[in-house]
Scaffold this motif. Structure first.
Motif, mmCIF file in Angstrom:
data_model
loop_
_atom_site.group_PDB
_atom_site.id
_atom_site.type_symbol
_atom_site.label_atom_id
_atom_site.label_comp_id
_atom_site.label_asym_id
_atom_site.label_seq_id
_atom_site.Cartn_x
_atom_site.Cartn_y
_atom_site.Cartn_z
ATOM 1 N N PRO A 1 0.790 -1.233 0.000
ATOM 2 C CA PRO A 1 0.000 0.000 0.000
ATOM 3 C C PRO A 1 0.823 1.285 0.000
ATOM 4 N N ILE A 2 0.251 2.279 -0.655
ATOM 5 C CA ILE A 2 0.665 3.667 -0.475
ATOM 6 C C ILE A 2 -0.430 4.256 0.402
ATOM 7 N N ILE A 3 -0.059 4.737 1.558
ATOM 8 C CA ILE A 3 -1.030 5.269 2.509
ATOM 9 C C ILE A 3 -0.978 6.794 2.477
ATOM 10 N N LEU A 4 -2.130 7.408 2.292
ATOM 11 C CA LEU A 4 -2.238 8.867 2.322
ATOM 12 C C LEU A 4 -2.676 9.275 3.714
ATOM 13 N N THR A 5 -1.882 10.112 4.362
ATOM 14 C CA THR A 5 -2.164 10.478 5.747
ATOM 15 C C THR A 5 -1.657 11.886 6.060
ATOM 16 N N THR A 6 -2.099 12.423 7.179
ATOM 17 C CA THR A 6 -1.598 13.725 7.642
ATOM 18 C C THR A 6 -0.603 13.531 8.788
ATOM 19 N N GLU A 7 -0.433 12.309 9.248
ATOM 20 C CA GLU A 7 0.422 12.037 10.403
ATOM 21 C C GLU A 7 1.769 11.462 9.976
ATOM 22 N N VAL A 8 2.835 12.013 10.551
ATOM 23 C CA VAL A 8 4.182 11.491 10.317
ATOM 24 C C VAL A 8 4.487 10.494 11.424
ATOM 25 N N SER A 9 4.915 9.305 11.034
ATOM 26 C CA SER A 9 5.294 8.275 12.003
ATOM 27 C C SER A 9 6.758 7.921 11.804
ATOM 28 N N LYS A 10 7.366 7.422 12.871
ATOM 29 C CA LYS A 10 8.757 6.978 12.793
ATOM 30 C C LYS A 10 8.828 5.817 11.815
ATOM 31 N N GLU A 11 9.759 5.896 10.876
ATOM 32 C CA GLU A 11 9.856 4.881 9.828
ATOM 33 C C GLU A 11 10.322 3.541 10.379
ATOM 34 N N HIS A 12 9.589 2.499 10.007
ATOM 35 C CA HIS A 12 9.947 1.119 10.330
ATOM 36 C C HIS A 12 9.306 0.244 9.253
ATOM 37 N N ASN A 13 10.096 -0.272 8.343
ATOM 38 C CA ASN A 13 9.608 -1.058 7.195
ATOM 39 C C ASN A 13 8.749 -0.245 6.235
ATOM 40 N N PHE A 14 8.783 1.076 6.362
ATOM 41 C CA PHE A 14 8.093 1.955 5.423
ATOM 42 C C PHE A 14 8.867 3.258 5.337
ATOM 43 N N LYS A 15 8.501 4.075 4.345
ATOM 44 C CA LYS A 15 9.123 5.389 4.191
ATOM 45 C C LYS A 15 8.036 6.452 4.143
ATOM 46 N N ASN A 16 8.366 7.624 4.675
ATOM 47 C CA ASN A 16 7.496 8.798 4.595
ATOM 48 C C ASN A 16 7.975 9.696 3.467
ATOM 49 N N TYR A 17 7.059 10.253 2.706
ATOM 50 C CA TYR A 17 7.361 11.263 1.690
ATOM 51 C C TYR A 17 6.306 12.353 1.795
#
Length: 193
Positions: free
Chosen positions: A10-26
């Motif tokens: 999945p590509i998850i669309l969100t307003t919350e930034v989470s600490k990366e673990h097995n995923f990346k934030n952009y």
């Protein structure tokens, strides 16, 4: 939060930034979507999260990043409570297809189910969730937006897979068989069953 699938990731669309673990934030506003798709397809990343400012416009901003293909499909239930599945490209799926001009999305869903399976006498009982997935056609990525509907039918005739669409099997599956089929299906289909 919205979920768009690239194969089973999945590509998850969100307003919350989470600490990366097995995923990346952009950042949604500056992301290179081609790079994200490649990363999901070629690395062990489990998901990508695209961060936006306002929850209510995350999806509309994302949908501008790729050409959209509108489709309609059905989760069809017969009088025995069985669900209609198709088998295409080595996976179990639900019947769906691209909308044609001047056709409502409900008309698309009914037409596509009938064309892909041979099942008639369909009626829509309620809308289901809309799913999103990214696919590649002629070297270009596109996003398919599928509007799903629960349907019922008393059809008892023969099932006819639409072979020119790559469908090799059509089957009515009971609850147990449906769960087994989902082991070899798509992530967005699992959410509908």
């Amino acid at each position: 939060m919205h979920c768009i699938f690239v194969n089973h990731k999945p590509i998850i669309l969100t307003t919350e930034v989470s600490k990366e673990h097995n995923f990346k934030n952009y950042l949604l506003s500056t992301v290179n979507i081609g790079k994200v798709i490649k990363e999901l397809n070629t690395t062990s990343l489990e998901e990508v999260r695209l961060i936006g400012k306002k929850e209510d416009n995350l999806l509309s901003k994302f949908l501008k990043k790729l050409p959209n293909v509108i489709a309609g499909g059905g989760k069809v239930i017969n009088d025995d409570g069985d669900v209609l599945f198709i088998f295409r490209n080595g996976k179990w799926d639900l019947p769906k297809g691209k909308a044609e001009r001047k056709e409502s999305i409900e008309e698309t869903a009914l037409r596509e189910v009938e064309e892909e399976t041979g099942v008639s006498g369909l009626s829509i009982t309620k809308p289901l969730e809309t799913t999103y997935h990214i696919f590649k056609r002629n070297g270009k990525h596109k996003i398919k937006i599928t509007y799903w509907f629960e349907m019922k039918t008393s059809f008892s005739g023969g099932l006819m897979p639409q072979e020119n669409e790559g469908i090799t099997k059509v089957a009515w599956l009971n609850a147990k068989a449906s769960q087994e089929a989902l082991d070899n299906s798509y992530a967005n289909i699992k959410s509908l069953i």
